[in-house]
Enzyme design. Structure first.
Site, PDB file in Angstrom:
ATOM      1  N   GLU A 167      -4.095 -14.653   1.830  1.00 14.77           N
ATOM      2  CA  GLU A 167      -3.697 -13.715   2.901  1.00 14.77           C
ATOM      3  C   GLU A 167      -2.522 -12.927   2.361  1.00 14.77           C
ATOM      4  O   GLU A 167      -1.432 -13.476   2.204  1.00 14.77           O
ATOM      5  CB  GLU A 167      -3.286 -14.484   4.163  1.00 14.77           C
ATOM      6  CG  GLU A 167      -4.377 -15.357   4.761  1.00 14.77           C
ATOM      7  CD  GLU A 167      -5.590 -14.590   5.227  1.00 14.77           C
ATOM      8  OE1 GLU A 167      -5.487 -13.358   5.420  1.00 14.77           O
ATOM      9  OE2 GLU A 167      -6.645 -15.211   5.374  1.00 14.77           O
ATOM     10  N   LYS A 192       3.890 -25.997   0.074  1.00 13.24           N
ATOM     11  CA  LYS A 192       5.184 -25.488  -0.367  1.00 13.24           C
ATOM     12  C   LYS A 192       5.587 -24.320   0.537  1.00 13.24           C
ATOM     13  O   LYS A 192       4.983 -23.259   0.495  1.00 13.24           O
ATOM     14  CB  LYS A 192       5.124 -24.977  -1.809  1.00 13.24           C
ATOM     15  CG  LYS A 192       6.519 -24.655  -2.337  1.00 13.24           C
ATOM     16  CD  LYS A 192       6.499 -23.794  -3.583  1.00 13.24           C
ATOM     17  CE  LYS A 192       6.458 -22.317  -3.284  1.00 13.24           C
ATOM     18  NZ  LYS A 192       7.599 -21.799  -2.495  1.00 13.24           N
ATOM     19  N   GLU A 242       4.247  -1.533   0.343  1.00 13.61           N
ATOM     20  CA  GLU A 242       4.610  -2.327   1.521  1.00 13.61           C
ATOM     21  C   GLU A 242       6.135  -2.453   1.509  1.00 13.61           C
ATOM     22  O   GLU A 242       6.702  -3.078   0.610  1.00 13.61           O
ATOM     23  CB  GLU A 242       3.962  -3.710   1.427  1.00 13.61           C
ATOM     24  CG  GLU A 242       4.252  -4.571   2.637  1.00 13.61           C
ATOM     25  CD  GLU A 242       3.667  -5.978   2.537  1.00 13.61           C
ATOM     26  OE1 GLU A 242       3.762  -6.594   1.467  1.00 13.61           O
ATOM     27  OE2 GLU A 242       3.115  -6.462   3.542  1.00 13.61           O
ATOM     28  N   CYS A 256       3.130  -9.052   7.984  1.00 12.34           N
ATOM     29  CA  CYS A 256       2.067  -8.525   7.130  1.00 12.34           C
ATOM     30  C   CYS A 256       1.338  -7.395   7.827  1.00 12.34           C
ATOM     31  O   CYS A 256       0.925  -6.430   7.206  1.00 12.34           O
ATOM     32  CB  CYS A 256       1.107  -9.627   6.740  1.00 12.34           C
ATOM     33  SG  CYS A 256       0.456 -10.520   8.147  1.00 12.34           S
TER      34      CYS A 256
END
Ligand code: NAD
Length: 487
Positions: free
Chosen positions: A259, A183, A390, A293
């Site tokens: 991850e 997906k 983040e 990331c």
């Protein structure tokens, strides 16, 4: 031939690719182009029945093709052919990717797409080279660690590098003999559908790659909780990673690779080559507009070098030009959505209201689309969300230190440990600090991934579990069986 294109001229593969056909579906999630904010399509949502159909198709394909049991060179050959076709179709793939994502078309053909093809070949090579092991036992026994594919792997990818993330999941899973139900993000699904269509063209047995479109709560949850999904491989936020762990714990324990997010520090000592550090650090936070990331988002610099480094970084930050991703000369990316741009701005504004100093940026850019100016803020309170969360935008925070211990203590993040950058000419210090920094990847006097795909990537702390890339990614797609035979 220029790579620039008219964004209104593309036909999109809107639907789920299950087996050998694209299942057309009604769109449900409105999509807007990050480069100009125009609505252009709606992403369908696969429900649990459709996900089940994809999983059953994958199971049947594994059985009829015997993908996990054929000579491994067959898997290798198909994956190499797929990589060749990806390169031949790079320009078509790049257009689909640039339309809906934040990736500039000019960086895709020679960058993301060429590297993804290379990574698929890299993983293909493991198929006939890494296998089971004989282990030392006494001579009355034969001991083996026998490995085999899991079966159907469920993969879920984010929007920030859609083709690369799909290649990181599909390459090792397929090389290791599995089928995949993948997906992509609901914000950037079409390049992944096309990537899977190219695998069919390369002769990959239909049903080994199935791409179902949809959101996290409906489609993602149906994948991770499906009883016939034997392993989950996820890349995305730490928050979604936790929700996936919870769903897996509730629906049946299974292995997972996660991850997740990061808030990576860039440590600069006064003895470093400051010009080179400034160029690398600016690139580390402006590349894909900080939507990576591993974005190096926390600058931590030795006090005596701070003024010179800041000046060099601010000068560089001011040179970026906002251009749409379909312009071949574009280098700087828009933010993925208006909502995300608002979030970035509210974190920056809150820090400034609380007393931080804005040394560059801090505002939307004067251009169509969701561009946000590269931003540098200093004098921030330790508990400010600008330092702890983040941000996923081109926002760099500045802190200074006096000695190594203080540098390390500032670098250490309570939640994240994905990557860290270190700039110094002192080799002993570089090694000393590399040993102590709590991150899954350390870059010294450089920042960002190279084409050394053998280096695995993954996080410490809540930045993840397990690794993508490297040998680890191949082995994570095979389970092992210990065998002891009495002779
Ligand atoms: P996200 O977590 O919002 O979504 C990622 C994917 O997960 C999407 O496909 C989404 O639909 C799906 N999803 C969301 N909730 C889910 C659920 N409950 N169950 C199943 N699937 C679910 O992340 P994003 O905004 O697309 O991507 C940005 C994030 O990804 C950042 O945090 C970034 O650091 C991280 N990321 C990590 C790496 C890495 O290698 N560690 C690489 C790229 C991006």
């Amino acid at each position: 031939m220029t790579l620039s294109f008219d964004p209104n001229s593309l036909s999109l593969p809107i639907g789920h690719l299950v087996g050998d056909r694209l299942i057309a579906a009604e769109g449900a999630i409105p999509m807007r182009r990050p480069s100009d904010g125009k609505a252009y399509a709606d992403c369908p949502i696969a429900d649990a029945d459709l996900v089940d159909h994809a999983v059953q198709t994958a199971k049947t394909a594994l059985k009829t093709s015997n993908w996990g049991g054929v000579h491994p060179r067959e898997r290798l050959n198909v994956l190499h052919r797929w990589a060749d076709i990806i390169e031949q179709e790079a320009s078509a793939l790049a257009k689909l990717e640039a339309l809906s994502s934040t990736r500039p078309v000019g960086q895709l053909v020679e960058g993301d797409i060429a590297i993804s093809a290379e990574q698929i070949r890299f993983f293909a090579e493991f198929a006939d080279k890494e296998g089971s092991d004989l282990v030392p036992t006494d001579d009355g026994n034969l001991g083996m660690i026998m490995t085999e594919p899991y079966g159907v792997v469920g993969a879920i990818t984010p929007w920030n590098f859609p083709i690369s993330m799909a290649a990181w999941k599909l390459g090792p899973a397929l090389a290791a003999g599995n089928a995949v139900v993948l997906k992509p993000s609901e914000m950037t699904p079409f390049s992944t559908v096309y990537l899977a269509e190219l695998a069919l063209r390369a002769g990959m047995p239909a049903g080994l790659i199935n791409v179902v479109l949809g959101d996290g709560p409906v489609t993602g949850t149906a994948i991770t909780g499906h009883p016939d999904i034997a392993k989950v491989s996820f890349t995305g936020s730490t928050q979604a990673g936790s929700a996936i762990m919870e769903n897996i714990a509730r629906t049946g324990v299974k292995p997972m690779t996660l991850e997740l997010g990061g808030k990576s520090p860039q440590l600069v000592f006064a003895d470093a080559d400051l010009d080179q550090a400034a160029a690398t650090i600016t690139a580390g936070i402006t590349s894909n507009a900080g939507q990576a990331c591993v974005a190096g988002s926390r600058l931590i610099v030795e006090e005596s070098a701070a003024a010179a480094l800041v000046e060099a970084i601010v000068t560089r930050m001011k040179t970026v030009v906002p251009r749409p991703t379909w312009d071949a000369t574009a280098q700087f990316s828009p933010i993925i959505s208006e909502k995300q741009r608002q979030r970035i701005h509210s974190i920056v504004s809150a820090a400034i209201s609380a007393g931080a100093e804005c040394l560059a940026g801090g505002a939307h850019m004067d251009a169509p689309g969701y561009f946000y100016a590269p931003t540098l803020i200093a004098g921030i309170d330790q508990n400010s969300p600008s330092l702890t969360e983040e941000i996923f935008g081109p926002v760099l925070t500045l802190q200074t230190f006096r000695d190594e211990d203080e540098a390390l203590s500032l670098a250490d993040h309570p939640t994240y440990g994905l990557a860290a950058g270190l700039f110094t000419r002192d080799l002993s210090r570089a090694i000393r600090l590399t040993r102590r920094l709590q991150a899954g990847t350390i870059w010294v006097n450089r920042y960002g991934r190279s084409r050394d795909h053998i280096l695995p990537t993954g996080g410490y702390k809540q930045s993840g579990i397990g690794k993508d890339l490297g040998r680890e990614a191949f082995h994570a797609n095979r389970k092992s069986k210990s065998v002891l035979i009495r002779l």
